[in-house]
Design an enzyme around this catalytic site. Sequence first.
Site, PDB file in Angstrom:
ATOM      1  N   HIS A  15     -23.418  -8.982  12.997  1.00  0.00           N
ATOM      2  CA  HIS A  15     -22.099  -8.416  13.227  1.00  0.00           C
ATOM      3  C   HIS A  15     -21.389  -8.036  11.929  1.00  0.00           C
ATOM      4  CE1 HIS A  15     -18.317  -7.604  14.973  1.00  0.00           C
ATOM      5  NE2 HIS A  15     -17.858  -8.813  15.124  1.00  0.00           N
ATOM      6  N   CYS A  45     -12.698  -7.870  14.761  1.00  0.00           N
ATOM      7  CA  CYS A  45     -14.074  -7.488  15.115  1.00  0.00           C
ATOM      8  C   CYS A  45     -14.124  -6.212  15.956  1.00  0.00           C
ATOM      9  CB  CYS A  45     -14.766  -8.640  15.817  1.00  0.00           C
ATOM     10  SG  CYS A  45     -14.833 -10.112  14.779  1.00  0.00           S
TER      11      CYS A  45
END
Lengths: 460, 395
Positions: B339, B86
């Site tokens: 995200h 991420c």
Amino acid sequence: MAGIESYAVYLPVPRLDRADVARVIGGRGKGERPVASYDEDATTMGVEAARAALRGTGGADSLWFATTRPAYLEKSNAATVAAASGLPAEIAAYDVSGALRGGAGALRAGLSAGTSVVVASDVRYGLPGSADEADGADAAAALVVGPDPVAELVGTASLTSEFLDRWRIPGDVRTRTWEERFGVEEYVPLVERVVDDVLGRCELKREQVDHVVISTPHSRARATARRGFEAAQLAAVDTAGLGYAGAADLAVGLALALDAASPGDLVLAVSATDGADAFVFRVTEKHATGRRSGLADAAPGQPVSYGDFLNWRGLLPREPARRPDVKPPVPPASRRTAAWKFGFVAAQCGSCGYRNLPPRRVCLRCSATEGFEPVSMVDVPGRIATFTDDWLSESVQLPARVVAVDFDGGGRFECEMTDAVGREIAIGDRVTPAFRLASVAGNGVRNYVWKVRPHLEEED
Amino acid sequence: MGSHALTTPVAVVGMACTSFGEHWDRNVDDLLVEATHGALGSAGGLGVGDVDAFWLGSMISGVSGLTLTRPLNIAHKPVTRVENMCATGSEAFRNACYAVSSGAYDVVMAVGGEKLKDAGYSGLEMPSVPNDGTPPVLSAPAMYSMIVPAYARRYGVPEEQIKEAMTHIAWKNHSNGARNPRAQFRKEVPKETIAAAPTLAGRLSVFDCSGVADGAAAAVIVRAEDALKYTDTPLYVHALALDAGSGTGRNDSDYDYSDLAEAATSARTAYAQAGITDPATQISLAEVHDCFTPTELVLMEELGFSERGKAWQDVLDGRYDRDGALPVNIDGGLKSFGHPIGASGLRMIYEMWLQFRGEAGDRQVADPRFGLVQNQGGSPGDLVSAVTIVSDRRP
């Protein structure tokens, strides 16, 4: 003479209230039956029993694994039981699968082999509302056979009879049966004859036998056959009231009888399926009466709803989460890490002493690259370091309870906590490892892993 | 030996960010083209051919640099695809900056993009190496939910209090996102609604978790000394730090799940590079990785904004609110944006781009001094963390 050196019974924790079944399906039901949990199958239950029976023994040269609901066909389940039971590669491990009679067959084979462990494990179910569902019991038992027994084999007799009373086609859920009276007329004479045969060979009379086990899926035949014995002779097995445990039923009954038996007692165990098998054991001075099967110290049952039970069995498939398909473990990786995956063997660092779970090439604490000692974690209890409930898990039973466990003597591992449905848990709770299923993938590969469950023996 | 500020400082001279959300009508190519062309357009009208090298951050939306060259019709240029879970967007940016600072290239682009919604899954699908099936499988919310009881235990704070702070963080970030036209979720959510939502994992409800989204963002990077050739208001880079932990926390009984040490280390490294000695007062605004509300809570301590064990108090006091002393995730954060892995780190830098140029509209922070971007991948005990520090003053 060879006989039973050690034995153990494993009952899964969940209990199905038959009244709950009746509320859904109709009819009447009372009492409850043990049910394999969502992460158990014949193999994992067999491991539980085998591990307990083998504890403190000298091991075995062969393993005989009987079940009517094998987790795999063609691929050996006995091999999985052997690996997860910590038995060495030199073990000869065989599946005695399919027929109910395999339970008696495995016992005969094990007794003939001399030094062996006989593992019988079964999951009993049929279509919702069936007698097999209501009157079955999921259970496993293991008998370690050797030359220094607590119950020596006095004699055996067997009869084989070809007739169709109950049958199930591979892949089917349900078992079909022929009419009741036919079964009674075929089975009862078989039991009578095999009992006469074995007692004749042992030069014994019926009344000399202290404990009698009669195992047969045919309930009317069982009721009729039992009339040939006194209530006191049948009492030891009656008290459990478990239900019929399939291929494991004979071994479970035998273990219960041995729990109740004293040195010098004679035990007659009869199994009637597709014929009849009879065994007579004499309890030796080595036997310590009571609790040996482990049943008396087993975890208390916990209720499972009929809906959950059906879901666990795949009979009430639930809408899956919007998540990728479960990824199966791959054979080469599972093979490389077999000691860890099946045996739960960690690597203890020779330099700093920390236990690496799973084993690593470089110690996670001190970065040492050699001098690791394999150490089995199977019997090592631990404490919950932290936990969470995961409603997004791949687990069949939601929420999955995930715990980080700090093992006594060092080592941390995160895993699912099992046998904890609806149970309040807290940091610091004691847990102990259990061999269970993580998942069954789309390709049918069953992901066996070690989890933890509540540790009941020494709660403090 | 050590980590140092860039000998040749660099600056961002062009940036763009797509709207984040469910882009059913666009594929990853469309998103990458929009972000790339947008960034070039804002850099004084540069063309794709003017860029000497590209860094593409993407976790699962394509493999190799060709994921970028094909849609943009870029030929015969060095294009590198990077992935660091991420933190991928920050990683693309960091590597692109190094390439310019080294003198190897004059003009480079960092592009991050991800198309997640097409998979039809809730949550992320992590690429995984075929294995023996023994690594524990738990959802990302479950991994991060472990922070809550651990933090409560470590600092003797009641879990109710922590949950209240988590609710405040969710409320704050949704409230910020409601003012941002690029955010996926643009509705204020009352605290009562957030607090009453059913749990997904531990004490985390859906409002404590960031969503899945599609999106892309891109930055044009040049040497600081060349920046004014492209724009009057460049964004200068003061620090680039990355810390990858050993990933052993979850197997180490010394780890208690209450801290994110990799975030603290990457922040320390970045502060040293930027010459920041008191982040709590010298940082004017921060974009941090609020994948889950307890993450943002703990990050306030790891980044040195709050005292250890006191972040929950500062959060509840409004210190990190839009009008607080140190606004955090003023653009709405992952909570409002969702995200798209490869894009998120660059989306955070994009907010700095707007803020330091005075283009953040009604989110605008007055006279920001330093802006901090923290972007992480993994889970507590098993983490990579990237910290970037920027400002409108040339280092």
